[in-house]
Motif scaffolding. Structure first.
Motif, PDB file in Angstrom:
ATOM      1  N   ILE A  50       0.854  -1.203   0.000  1.00  0.00           N
ATOM      2  CA  ILE A  50       0.000   0.000   0.000  1.00  0.00           C
ATOM      3  C   ILE A  50       0.883   1.244   0.000  1.00  0.00           C
ATOM      4  CG2 ILE A  50      -1.767   1.259   1.309  1.00  0.00           C
ATOM      5  CD1 ILE A  50      -2.633  -1.467   2.518  1.00  0.00           C
ATOM      6  N   CYS A  51       1.919   1.220   0.849  1.00  0.00           N
ATOM      7  CA  CYS A  51       2.832   2.380   0.906  1.00  0.00           C
ATOM      8  C   CYS A  51       3.518   2.576  -0.440  1.00  0.00           C
ATOM      9  CB  CYS A  51       3.885   2.179   1.990  1.00  0.00           C
ATOM     10  SG  CYS A  51       3.184   2.117   3.639  1.00  0.00           S
ATOM     11  N   GLU A  52       3.942   1.450  -1.034  1.00  0.00           N
ATOM     12  CA  GLU A  52       4.625   1.566  -2.340  1.00  0.00           C
ATOM     13  C   GLU A  52       3.693   2.182  -3.374  1.00  0.00           C
ATOM     14  OE1 GLU A  52       5.981  -2.451  -2.970  1.00  0.00           O
ATOM     15  OE2 GLU A  52       7.187  -2.232  -1.130  1.00  0.00           O
ATOM     16  N   ALA A  53       2.456   1.707  -3.409  1.00  0.00           N
ATOM     17  CA  ALA A  53       1.501   2.234  -4.398  1.00  0.00           C
ATOM     18  C   ALA A  53       1.231   3.722  -4.138  1.00  0.00           C
ATOM     19  CB  ALA A  53       0.194   1.437  -4.345  1.00  0.00           C
ATOM     20  N   GLY A  54       1.162   4.105  -2.872  1.00  0.00           N
ATOM     21  CA  GLY A  54       0.922   5.514  -2.535  1.00  0.00           C
ATOM     22  C   GLY A  54       2.075   6.399  -3.002  1.00  0.00           C
ATOM     23  N   LYS A  55       3.310   5.916  -2.739  1.00  0.00           N
ATOM     24  CA  LYS A  55       4.487   6.710  -3.132  1.00  0.00           C
ATOM     25  C   LYS A  55       4.574   6.826  -4.652  1.00  0.00           C
ATOM     26  CE  LYS A  55       7.011   4.643   0.476  1.00  0.00           C
ATOM     27  NZ  LYS A  55       8.171   3.903   0.890  1.00  0.00           N
ATOM     28  N   GLU A  56       4.329   5.709  -5.310  1.00  0.00           N
ATOM     29  CA  GLU A  56       4.355   5.705  -6.780  1.00  0.00           C
ATOM     30  C   GLU A  56       3.310   6.684  -7.338  1.00  0.00           C
ATOM     31  OE1 GLU A  56       3.605   1.969  -9.220  1.00  0.00           O
ATOM     32  OE2 GLU A  56       5.334   1.432  -7.967  1.00  0.00           O
ATOM     33  N   ALA A  57       2.144   6.674  -6.703  1.00  0.00           N
ATOM     34  CA  ALA A  57       1.061   7.543  -7.191  1.00  0.00           C
ATOM     35  C   ALA A  57       1.430   9.014  -7.020  1.00  0.00           C
ATOM     36  CB  ALA A  57      -0.243   7.217  -6.446  1.00  0.00           C
ATOM     37  N   ILE A  58       2.137   9.335  -5.951  1.00  0.00           N
ATOM     38  CA  ILE A  58       2.593  10.731  -5.781  1.00  0.00           C
ATOM     39  C   ILE A  58       3.545  11.084  -6.924  1.00  0.00           C
ATOM     40  CG2 ILE A  58       4.003  12.282  -4.348  1.00  0.00           C
ATOM     41  CD1 ILE A  58       2.789  10.927  -1.876  1.00  0.00           C
ATOM     42  N   ASP A  59       4.486  10.153  -7.196  1.00  0.00           N
ATOM     43  CA  ASP A  59       5.447  10.407  -8.283  1.00  0.00           C
ATOM     44  C   ASP A  59       4.738  10.543  -9.630  1.00  0.00           C
ATOM     45  OD1 ASP A  59       7.509  10.395  -6.523  1.00  0.00           O
ATOM     46  OD2 ASP A  59       8.049   8.281  -6.850  1.00  0.00           O
ATOM     47  N   GLN A  60       3.627   9.806  -9.785  1.00  0.00           N
ATOM     48  CA  GLN A  60       2.904   9.862 -11.073  1.00  0.00           C
ATOM     49  C   GLN A  60       1.978  11.072 -11.164  1.00  0.00           C
ATOM     50  OE1 GLN A  60       1.013   6.047 -11.063  1.00  0.00           O
ATOM     51  NE2 GLN A  60       2.811   4.963 -11.856  1.00  0.00           N
ATOM     52  N   GLY A  61       1.912  11.845 -10.098  1.00  0.00           N
ATOM     53  CA  GLY A  61       1.137  13.097 -10.170  1.00  0.00           C
ATOM     54  C   GLY A  61      -0.304  12.990  -9.672  1.00  0.00           C
ATOM     55  N   TYR A  62      -0.608  11.936  -8.910  1.00  0.00           N
ATOM     56  CA  TYR A  62      -1.973  11.850  -8.349  1.00  0.00           C
ATOM     57  C   TYR A  62      -2.080  12.726  -7.104  1.00  0.00           C
ATOM     58  CZ  TYR A  62      -3.105   8.171 -11.631  1.00  0.00           C
ATOM     59  OH  TYR A  62      -3.350   7.478 -12.777  1.00  0.00           O
ATOM     60  N   THR A  63      -1.796  13.983  -7.291  1.00  0.00           N
ATOM     61  CA  THR A  63      -1.731  14.930  -6.179  1.00  0.00           C
ATOM     62  C   THR A  63      -2.655  16.118  -6.433  1.00  0.00           C
ATOM     63  OG1 THR A  63       0.141  15.931  -7.299  1.00  0.00           O
ATOM     64  CG2 THR A  63       0.663  14.364  -5.551  1.00  0.00           C
ATOM     65  N   ARG A  64      -3.600  15.927  -7.366  1.00  0.00           N
ATOM     66  CA  ARG A  64      -4.417  17.062  -7.798  1.00  0.00           C
ATOM     67  C   ARG A  64      -5.887  16.802  -7.474  1.00  0.00           C
ATOM     68  NH1 ARG A  64      -0.976  19.669 -11.416  1.00  0.00           N
ATOM     69  NH2 ARG A  64      -2.650  20.772 -12.470  1.00  0.00           N
ATOM     70  N   TYR A  65      -6.720  17.822  -7.711  1.00  0.00           N
ATOM     71  CA  TYR A  65      -8.154  17.610  -7.550  1.00  0.00           C
ATOM     72  C   TYR A  65      -8.588  16.410  -8.393  1.00  0.00           C
ATOM     73  CZ  TYR A  65      -8.730  22.410  -5.668  1.00  0.00           C
ATOM     74  OH  TYR A  65      -8.681  23.541  -4.923  1.00  0.00           O
ATOM     75  N   ASN A  66      -9.582  15.710  -7.905  1.00  0.00           N
ATOM     76  CA  ASN A  66     -10.122  14.572  -8.675  1.00  0.00           C
ATOM     77  C   ASN A  66     -11.618  14.495  -8.382  1.00  0.00           C
ATOM     78  OD1 ASN A  66     -10.564  12.342  -6.513  1.00  0.00           O
ATOM     79  ND2 ASN A  66      -8.510  13.116  -6.057  1.00  0.00           N
ATOM     80  N   PRO A  67     -12.360  13.578  -9.024  1.00  0.00           N
ATOM     81  CA  PRO A  67     -13.824  13.587  -8.853  1.00  0.00           C
ATOM     82  C   PRO A  67     -14.244  13.460  -7.383  1.00  0.00           C
ATOM     83  CG  PRO A  67     -13.175  12.101 -10.619  1.00  0.00           C
ATOM     84  CD  PRO A  67     -11.909  12.554  -9.966  1.00  0.00           C
ATOM     85  N   SER A  68     -15.254  14.229  -6.980  1.00  0.00           N
ATOM     86  CA  SER A  68     -15.660  14.270  -5.568  1.00  0.00           C
ATOM     87  C   SER A  68     -16.100  12.913  -5.032  1.00  0.00           C
ATOM     88  CB  SER A  68     -16.794  15.280  -5.386  1.00  0.00           C
ATOM     89  OG  SER A  68     -16.321  16.561  -5.685  1.00  0.00           O
ATOM     90  N   ALA A  69     -16.691  12.085  -5.874  1.00  0.00           N
ATOM     91  CA  ALA A  69     -17.146  10.768  -5.407  1.00  0.00           C
ATOM     92  C   ALA A  69     -16.035   9.725  -5.497  1.00  0.00           C
ATOM     93  CB  ALA A  69     -18.353  10.305  -6.218  1.00  0.00           C
TER      94      ALA A  69
END
Ligand code: PLP
Length: 389
Positions: A50-69
């Motif tokens: 889970i931690c690895e996927a979270g860190k990878e996602a930060i590197d991939q730019g999943y740090t922005r607004y996304n759908p509210s639901a």
């Protein structure tokens, strides 16, 4: 001058766990040693995939607004898992939020208002009552009964139903009791709901933390109730993700659309990298979950046996979650005072049953989501305290 606040927040109370934790930390700062059994938080670190996927996602730019639901892939994954478990669910019924709490508060805000009555378990998780108050609805506590393995007394439940009953909240496995509502009670509750037409919100955040059953009985097995059923679940407890803030709720699509709007205007959205980490939790951590469930089972057995060896303490073996809820009424000290004395005189941080409602008088709550050594020392310290009083 009148208080400047609304009725909505006039009676809102803090969660006992946070209050006791703050006091315990104060005592620690004064040099006292404290055994922490107050907060319902896994002592395991978040599982590595889970931690690895979270860190990878930060590197991939999943740090922005996304759908509210929430992201579609996570909503679809959750719907798929539910459907495979035998509860057909569409992704459009799944709403993601930062923790399970938004899945409690927002659906209640969307369906209840002043004049509506909401039934909830007593003792129960404090956010139930607070959410009802936030919606300006009337809280109607329904006692849980120790002799029924902390399920409801169904007659007492029925007696509390009126033409204004809007919603019944269930929690199984339960905080603070660890009790599981048996299928037979769920069947009876389903038939009462059919008769009176109220909604049911079932908080199943501890659904995977069960120790004797293979599958958790769920009110969702009554498919005909789907159009007024809300199932709340989350990642905090099962995957040791309390601080990531990720949870979800499943509800009729029309309600999901309203809850999405409430999320949009309050929280905005749930962190994208957290959602990607959640996807990894669902995909890649079954072995880890099995391991921690085995560990909690071992701790439960040893801790409950230890409690039951103490004079004046009677503890039912909890079926799920990670809480022990011993009956300490024979000690003859009100639960609030007892919990406070245990903290100050024995260095044990635990909660008074009354932190979960008046029905908790005569009980204490201990979280056994902590190391075996702490649990063993807690039993010794409790024994010493009891022999002194
Ligand atoms: N429901 C119950 C029964 C809980 O015990 C808790 C947390 O203690 C929650 C919901 C809230 O979970 P989360 O931290 O995911 O918001």
């Amino acid at each position: 001058m009148d208080a400047p606040f609304t009725d909505r927040v006039a009676n809102i109370a803090p969660e006992g766990a946070y209050r006791v934790m703050a006091k315990a930390q104060e005592l620690e700062a004064q040099g006292k040693e404290i055994l922490h059994l107050e907060i319902g938080q896994p002592d395991f670190p978040t599982f590595p995939p889970i931690c690895e996927a979270g860190k990878e996602a930060i590197d991939q730019g999943y740090t922005r607004y996304n759908p509210s639901a929430g992201y579609g892939d996570l909503r679809e994954k959750i719907a798929h898992i539910r459907s495979e478990q035998g509860y057909p669910t569409a992704a459009s019924q799944v709403v993601i939020g930062p923790g399970a709490k938004p899945g409690l508060v927002f659906p209640i805000l969307a369906i209840a208002q002043a004049g509506d009555e909401i039934l909830y378990p007593d003792p129960g998780f404090p956010t139930y009552r607070s959410s009802i108050e936030l919606a300006s609805a009337t809280p109607v506590p329904v006692p849980l009964v120790e002799e029924n393995s902390f399920s409801f007394d169904l007659e007492a439940l029925e007696r509390r139903i009126t033409s204004r009953t809007k919603l019944l909240i269930l929690n199984s496995p339960a905080n603070p009791t660890g009790g599981i509502i048996p299928q037979s009670d769920l069947d009876a509750i389903a038939s009462i709901s059919r008769q009176h037409g109220f909604w049911i919100l079932s908080d199943e955040i501890y659904s995977r933390l069960i120790y004797d059953l293979k599958q958790l009985p769920s009110i969702a097995s009554h498919a005909d109730l789907q159009n007024r059923l809300i199932i709340v679940d989350g990642f905090s407890k099962t995957y040791a993700m309390t601080g990531w803030r990720l949870g979800h709720a499943i509800m009729p699509e029309a309600l999901a659309e309203k809850v999405e709007l409430l999320l949009m205007h309050s929280i905005g959205c749930t962190a994208g990298f957290t959602q990607k980490a959640g996807l990894a939790a669902l995909d890649k951590t079954d072995d880890y979950v099995e391991e921690v469930v085995n560990e909690y089972r071992t701790r439960r057995n040893r801790f409950i046996d230890g409690l039951n060896r103490l004079e004046g303490v009677d503890c039912k073996k909890p079926d799920g979650a990670f809480y022990a809820f011993p009956n300490v009424s024979k000690l003859g000290i009100p639960s609030d005072i007892l919990a406070n004395r245990l903290l100050e005189e024995a260095g044990i941080a635990c909660l008074s049953g009354k932190d979960f409602g008046p029905g908790g008088e005569g009980y204490l709550r201990f979280s056994y989501a902590t190391g075996q050594n702490t649990l063993d020392r807690c039993i010794d310290a409790l024994g010493e305290f009891i022999s002194r009083i």
